[in-house]
Write a protein that holds these residues in place. Structure first.
Motif, PDB file in Angstrom:
ATOM      1  N   ALA A 190      38.832  37.844  47.241  1.00  0.00           N
ATOM      2  CA  ALA A 190      37.802  37.615  46.220  1.00  0.00           C
ATOM      3  C   ALA A 190      38.364  37.956  44.882  1.00  0.00           C
ATOM      4  CB  ALA A 190      36.563  38.355  46.400  1.00  0.00           C
ATOM      5  N   HIS A 191      38.866  39.082  44.463  1.00  0.00           N
ATOM      6  CA  HIS A 191      39.647  39.465  43.421  1.00  0.00           C
ATOM      7  C   HIS A 191      40.810  38.565  42.754  1.00  0.00           C
ATOM      8  CE1 HIS A 191      41.393  41.877  40.473  1.00  0.00           C
ATOM      9  NE2 HIS A 191      42.634  41.943  40.901  1.00  0.00           N
ATOM     10  N   ARG A 196      30.088  42.739  41.945  1.00  0.00           N
ATOM     11  CA  ARG A 196      31.144  41.795  41.674  1.00  0.00           C
ATOM     12  C   ARG A 196      30.887  40.381  41.911  1.00  0.00           C
ATOM     13  NH1 ARG A 196      36.198  44.009  39.915  1.00  0.00           N
ATOM     14  NH2 ARG A 196      35.538  45.784  38.777  1.00  0.00           N
ATOM     15  N   ALA A 197      29.914  40.167  43.063  1.00  0.00           N
ATOM     16  CA  ALA A 197      29.606  38.597  43.366  1.00  0.00           C
ATOM     17  C   ALA A 197      28.536  38.452  42.180  1.00  0.00           C
ATOM     18  CB  ALA A 197      28.924  38.860  44.924  1.00  0.00           C
ATOM     19  N   TYR A 200      33.137  37.975  47.786  1.00  0.00           N
ATOM     20  CA  TYR A 200      32.650  39.140  47.582  1.00  0.00           C
ATOM     21  C   TYR A 200      31.552  39.388  48.304  1.00  0.00           C
ATOM     22  CZ  TYR A 200      35.585  40.236  43.429  1.00  0.00           C
ATOM     23  OH  TYR A 200      36.410  40.599  42.496  1.00  0.00           O
ATOM     24  N   ALA A 221      37.910  41.108  50.172  1.00  0.00           N
ATOM     25  CA  ALA A 221      37.792  41.838  48.868  1.00  0.00           C
ATOM     26  C   ALA A 221      38.998  41.495  47.995  1.00  0.00           C
ATOM     27  CB  ALA A 221      37.681  43.092  48.971  1.00  0.00           C
ATOM     28  N   LEU A 252      30.789  45.641  45.699  1.00  0.00           N
ATOM     29  CA  LEU A 252      31.061  44.144  46.037  1.00  0.00           C
ATOM     30  C   LEU A 252      30.046  43.328  45.751  1.00  0.00           C
ATOM     31  CD1 LEU A 252      33.089  44.896  49.190  1.00  0.00           C
ATOM     32  CD2 LEU A 252      34.129  44.323  47.183  1.00  0.00           C
ATOM     33  N   GLU A 258      38.927  35.420  41.704  1.00  0.00           N
ATOM     34  CA  GLU A 258      38.401  35.468  40.580  1.00  0.00           C
ATOM     35  C   GLU A 258      39.382  35.506  39.309  1.00  0.00           C
ATOM     36  OE1 GLU A 258      35.695  38.661  38.037  1.00  0.00           O
ATOM     37  OE2 GLU A 258      36.512  39.359  40.141  1.00  0.00           O
ATOM     38  N   PRO A 292      39.422  44.879  43.321  1.00  0.00           N
ATOM     39  CA  PRO A 292      38.134  45.428  43.669  1.00  0.00           C
ATOM     40  C   PRO A 292      38.378  46.817  44.341  1.00  0.00           C
ATOM     41  CG  PRO A 292      38.914  43.561  45.099  1.00  0.00           C
ATOM     42  CD  PRO A 292      40.099  43.846  43.916  1.00  0.00           C
TER      43      PRO A 292
END
Length: 452
Positions: free
Chosen positions: A411-412, A446-447, A427, A408, A443, A415, A31
């Motif tokens: 989250a990446h 991306r969420a 995210y 972040a 962000l 994912e 991200p």
């Protein structure tokens, strides 16, 4: 390299794992953080404001060289900038804006000194009001060829100051950051940073600090601080910590110019060369970091034909030369990481094993949660996302706990591991904590993608 666990502070997510700030070696896909080809801080686009920002530190440097009183000179410089901000939009920018500002600031300084009413200080005040180089100084209405920024930089890094105060004062005086921006870089409240800067200026006065290059015996420790400050300056310009703009090219240009001058003065300093290489290799990707409308483009998706080949060649040559001479320092290792990215013809061809090995070296040289954060992403690229997530768990109770860049990265990796719902939540939380509005938008995008 910034140490988030150090009282001196430093940006804890010296960049995101895809387009990280240079302090983390611009390590990995993931991200992205921030970037904007238009650049600038909030309010950018006003030519008068941008001109004043670019001239502020030069005016201050000239005054401090002439008069030596840092605190009064800074106050006088600020008054001159305020006066220009009101007059120039109305009357037009003068033919010699730097000379205009120096003249007004010098007059303000003299007024401050003369307003000192104590009779016993009048003789001293008259002396202070007389420029030390009055007999050789150019007329105030012409541009001056001398650049006082390096001397000002070393003054701000005076050994009488603590390391946090040295860095804070330099970012305020040389980089022109606001107190709020400096506070954000150090992860402290704005009020705390304001007090730190005020105490630093008072301490310089008490120590009788002089506007001159340091003697050789104190060059080493002061050079380390100077390099750290230039590094932080470049970080803030490359990925603005807050506001509506993603980049501040004025700061990256300023930092590059200063570190070039330092390298010219100290060609044998491996870390100075390493920092210059790191800046060159990082800024070389600037044109590809955003797409139409300023949309952020992750490293893996960038059009590498837009990268600055000349800057990459210069940076990689510096890395190769300095690594061969030793001893190796953190900036040289970070530059080597950036060089691995820049030399890869595509994201798929990136040598992640080499990047991971370099991060392990960097952690041994200078243990840092930021380095661990980026090593986690490199580890995920080599051994899979779960290996990276396990390493992130070690950071969850430290200084990065609750920081948006840690979230972040998590989250990446979630994912990549196929855990879309958890990634979307991480995210969203990262976006809530981010200070940069463009980064918030990215962000949240991306969420939405994960939730959809």
């Amino acid at each position: 390299m910034p140490r988030p666990d150090d009282p001196a502070g430093g940006p804890p997510g010296a960049g995101d794992p895809a387009e990280t700030r240079p302090g983390t070696g611009d390590p990995v896909e993931g991200p992205p953080g921030t970037g904007d080809p238009a650049g600038g801080r909030p309010g950018a686009g006003d030519p008068v404001e941008e001109l004043l920002r670019s001239l502020a530190s030069r005016v201050l440097g000239t005054l401090v060289r002439r008069h030596g009183d840092f605190a009064r000179c800074e106050d006088a410089t600020q008054e001159a900038l305020i006066t220009a901000a009101g007059a120039w939009p109305r009357d037009g920018v003068p033919a010699h804006p730097l000379g205009w500002l120096v003249t007004v600031a010098a007059n303000r300084y003299i007024d401050q000194v003369r307003s000192d009413g104590a009779r016993e200080r009048r003789e001293r005040a008259a002396l202070d009001a007389t420029p030390r180089d009055a007999l050789v100084a150019p007329p105030p209405d012409v541009e001056q060829a001398r650049d006082d920024l390096l001397e000002l930089l070393f003054l701000c890094c005076h050994p009488a100051l603590t390391a946090p105060s040295q860095m804070a004062l330099t970012l305020r005086a040389v980089a022109g950051l606001t107190t709020a921006e400096v506070a954000a870089s150090f992860l402290v409240p704005e009020k705390t940073m304001g007090q730190r800067v005020s105490r630093a200026k008072q301490r310089l006065r008490e120590a009788g600090a002089r506007f001159e290059a340091p003697a050789d015996p104190e060059h080493g420790p002061r050079l380390r601080v100077v390099l750290h400050v230039l590094y932080l300056m470049f970080n803030e310009g490359y990925s603005a910590s807050a506001g509506s703009h993603l980049r501040r090219p004025d700061l990256t240009r300023q930092a590059l110019r200063l570190v070039r001058r330092l390298h010219a003065r100290l060609p044998g300093s491996g870390e100075t060369a390493g920092l210059l290489a790191l800046m060159l290799l990082t800024e070389a990707r600037g044109a590809a970091r955003t797409g139409p409308g300023g949309v952020l483009v992750p490293l893996a998706e960038q059009d590498r034909s837009l990268w600055d080949a000349a800057a990459i060649a210069e940076g990689t040559e510096l890395v190769a030369r300095t690594l061969a001479t030793g001893p190796i320092g953190p900036y040289q290792v970070q530059a080597a990481i950036a060089a691995v990215h820049d030399e890869a013809p595509s994201a798929e061809d990136t040598d992640w094993r080499q990047i991971l090995a370099l991060y392990e070296i960097l952690e041994r040289l200078e243990p840092n949660p930021v380095t661990t954060l980026n090593r986690a992403v490199a580890l995920a690229m080599v051994r899979g996302p779960r290996a990276g997530l396990a390493l992130l768990d070690e950071l969850g109770s430290g200084v990065l706990a609750g920081h948006h860049r840690l979230l972040a990265v998590r989250a990446h990796l979630l994912e990549r591991d196929g855990r879309a719902a958890e990634a979307a939540e991480a995210y969203r939380e990262a976006a809530r904590l981010a200070g940069s509005r463009p980064e918030q938008r990215f962000l949240l995008g991306r969420a939405v993608r994960c939730a959809g």
